[in-house]
Write a protein that holds these residues in place. Sequence first.
Motif, short mmCIF file in Angstrom:
data_model
loop_
_atom_site.label_atom_id
_atom_site.label_comp_id
_atom_site.label_asym_id
_atom_site.label_seq_id
_atom_site.Cartn_x
_atom_site.Cartn_y
_atom_site.Cartn_z
N ILE A 1 42.92 55.77 2.18
CA ILE A 1 43.98 56.74 2.99
C ILE A 1 43.59 56.97 4.29
O ILE A 1 42.72 57.68 4.57
N VAL A 2 44.61 56.46 5.47
CA VAL A 2 44.30 56.15 6.65
C VAL A 2 45.04 57.00 7.74
O VAL A 2 46.33 57.16 7.20
N HIS A 3 44.54 57.62 8.71
CA HIS A 3 45.43 58.56 9.42
C HIS A 3 46.28 57.69 10.34
O HIS A 3 45.72 56.34 10.73
N GLU A 4 47.37 58.07 10.57
CA GLU A 4 48.24 56.91 11.13
C GLU A 4 47.72 56.65 12.55
O GLU A 4 48.23 55.58 12.94
N ASP A 5 46.74 57.47 13.39
CA ASP A 5 46.44 56.96 14.61
C ASP A 5 45.62 55.77 14.73
O ASP A 5 45.56 55.30 15.68
N VAL A 6 44.82 55.72 13.54
CA VAL A 6 43.82 54.41 13.39
C VAL A 6 44.46 53.31 12.44
O VAL A 6 43.69 52.54 12.10
N TYR A 7 45.56 53.71 11.94
CA TYR A 7 46.01 52.82 10.63
C TYR A 7 46.12 51.38 10.72
O TYR A 7 45.46 50.54 10.46
N ASP A 8 46.62 50.93 12.23
CA ASP A 8 47.33 49.64 12.37
C ASP A 8 45.73 48.70 12.44
O ASP A 8 45.37 47.68 12.24
N GLU A 9 44.85 49.49 13.22
CA GLU A 9 43.69 48.61 13.79
C GLU A 9 42.71 48.74 12.46
O GLU A 9 42.00 47.94 12.21
N PHE A 10 42.84 49.81 11.53
CA PHE A 10 41.88 49.71 10.44
C PHE A 10 42.45 48.73 9.32
O PHE A 10 41.69 48.02 8.89
N VAL A 11 43.54 48.59 9.36
CA VAL A 11 44.35 47.39 8.42
C VAL A 11 43.83 46.26 9.00
O VAL A 11 43.56 45.41 8.24
N GLU A 12 43.90 45.93 10.40
CA GLU A 12 43.59 44.59 10.94
C GLU A 12 42.23 44.25 10.75
O GLU A 12 41.94 42.93 10.05
N ARG A 13 41.18 45.19 10.70
CA ARG A 13 39.85 45.22 10.68
C ARG A 13 39.60 44.69 9.25
O ARG A 13 38.76 44.01 8.80
N LEU A 14 40.00 45.81 8.24
CA LEU A 14 39.96 45.36 6.76
C LEU A 14 40.27 43.99 6.55
O LEU A 14 39.59 43.37 5.61
N THR A 15 41.60 43.43 6.90
CA THR A 15 42.05 42.46 6.32
C THR A 15 41.08 41.14 6.86
O THR A 15 40.90 40.29 6.03
N ASP A 16 40.65 41.33 8.23
CA ASP A 16 39.49 40.26 8.54
C ASP A 16 38.50 40.26 7.44
O ASP A 16 37.84 39.06 7.41
N ARG A 17 38.00 41.21 7.37
CA ARG A 17 37.11 41.52 6.39
C ARG A 17 36.95 40.96 5.03
O ARG A 17 36.22 39.99 4.45
N ALA A 18 38.17 41.28 4.53
CA ALA A 18 38.40 40.68 3.10
C ALA A 18 38.64 39.11 3.19
O ALA A 18 38.11 38.79 2.15
N ALA A 19 39.05 38.68 4.36
CA ALA A 19 39.39 37.34 4.17
C ALA A 19 38.16 36.31 4.46
O ALA A 19 38.13 35.42 4.25
N SER A 20 37.14 36.85 4.93
CA SER A 20 35.84 36.41 5.27
C SER A 20 34.85 36.51 4.08
O SER A 20 33.90 35.68 4.19
N ILE A 21 35.36 37.09 2.97
CA ILE A 21 34.21 36.94 1.95
C ILE A 21 34.25 35.88 1.17
O ILE A 21 35.33 35.32 0.78
N GLU A 22 33.30 35.29 1.06
CA GLU A 22 32.95 34.03 0.16
C GLU A 22 32.83 34.37 -1.02
O GLU A 22 32.43 35.10 -1.87
N VAL A 23 34.03 33.56 -1.95
CA VAL A 23 34.21 33.85 -3.43
C VAL A 23 33.38 32.58 -3.96
O VAL A 23 33.92 31.40 -3.51
N GLY A 24 32.68 32.85 -5.15
CA GLY A 24 32.17 31.64 -5.86
C GLY A 24 31.44 32.19 -7.27
O GLY A 24 31.51 33.42 -7.38
N PRO A 25 30.56 31.22 -7.87
CA PRO A 25 29.81 31.51 -8.79
C PRO A 25 28.93 32.58 -8.81
O PRO A 25 28.11 32.32 -7.72
N GLY A 26 28.61 33.35 -9.45
CA GLY A 26 27.74 34.53 -9.27
C GLY A 26 26.23 34.11 -9.11
O GLY A 26 25.47 34.56 -8.30
N ILE A 27 25.99 32.79 -9.74
CA ILE A 27 24.77 32.25 -9.77
C ILE A 27 24.30 31.81 -8.31
O ILE A 27 23.21 31.79 -8.05
#
Length: 481
Positions: free
Chosen positions: A289-315
């Motif tokens: 739940i993000v204040h509108e003054d920083v909303y766009d920049e937060f979404v951009e940074r969180l999107t980049d972070r999520a896209a960078s996460i490596e997904v794979g077998p836990g082992i």
Amino acid sequence: MAHENYIAGEWRPSETGNTTESRNPADTSEVVGEIAESNESDATAAIDAAVEAQEAWASTPGPERGAILRKTGSLLAERKEEVTETLVREEGKTWSEASGEVQRAIDIFHYYAGKAADMGGEVKQSSSPDTSLYVRKEPVGAVSVITPWNYPIAIPAWKIAPALATGNTVAFKPATTTGITAVRLVECFEDAGLPGGVLNMVTGPGSAVGNTLASDDRVDGVSFTGSATVGDIVYQNAAENQTRTLLEMGGKNPTVVCSDADLDESVDIVASGAFGVTGQACTACSRAIVHEDVYDEFVERLTDRAASIEVGPGIDDPGMGPQNSEGELSGTLEYIETGVDEGATLETGGGRPDGDGLDDGYFVEPTVFSDVESDMTIAQEEIFGPVVAVIPVSGFDEAVEVANGVEQGLSASVVTNDLNKAHRFVDEVDAGVVKTNEKTTGLELHVPFGGMKASSSETYREQGDEGLAFYTISKTVYMNY
């Protein structure tokens, strides 16, 4: 070889003779092992054993009970790598996450080992002369413990350890998909010298085993962690006998990001809370739940972070492992589809990742939605997957209103450099766990844990000193000498 039930100090096959396969959620072609598919008779036998053993265990001195808990923790520490691997292959967590969970269980056993020696009561001052007035803490009796798959060793530990420390005996039903991890835990108790019947484990479907453990009138307490749907059934079954009940269920946990917050820190906090353990935690952050003054920049940074996460077998210890089952994966994908249909913007993720071997597991991409309205389905219902809905707000008051605008109230956090907002958030948010500048997940073992509203029965708390309260009953003694 199929793993059997543990009843009255013996490993026994189920009455049905049937077994259930446990498969690796990262590679469904791999069978980790088989567990007993038990029925009502097996559950009843576990209760029989617990009831029979209870008086002798309650009479065992607290320090002696604590010594067995300490030995259990030490054996688990010796077997940590083996148990971690089992947990990874059964539940899907990354190696780092699974290892941390096993260590948590070790720490819990050592913590409650010390508490067992301190069990006694309180001395009070009587208003009469020649009278000693005190309160004894005694075990409630034989208890049922029903645990989920998402923390298959930590949650059993934080229920079973205080139960045994206070002199209760236990009938334990672990989740079916992580039954072998539970077997490894029970083996540690057995090798630590726990007397037969004090801890009994029965694996199998909740409709047979769980219902019996909750409804038998000889059971003096039922401790359950899982979904709200199943929790309601457990509560109704236990209520027929007025059985003491502790329920911890789901959450729709918010992180409020204020306009003064450090955005890098905010993204770290939300991403860790949302995508850690593949979002399969009752305390996971599913709403930012993000204040509108920083909303766009937060979404951009969180999107980049999520896209960078490596997904794979836990082992392989990647950034994120698979979901635990086909049902969990399907449910997450359905919620993602609902979010798109209701008009939220899919910023990243939303599907199954590509890559060698990923088609054989229950993998899903870390997913971020923006332009989410607080009444949308993805902002109201628990998803239990790596999906976060980012909701814009115009100010702090609106942020708290949105945070409280769901049925659940388990965990909540706020990211701010304003001390006034931090204190107001603590005062005004409806959650059993409240954090400032921290992720919604992660718990200290020596303080109470539990939710509000539909997240909990609100009867007792788990962990810490309050974790002992559910398993004890007070006896007030007037000793006129």
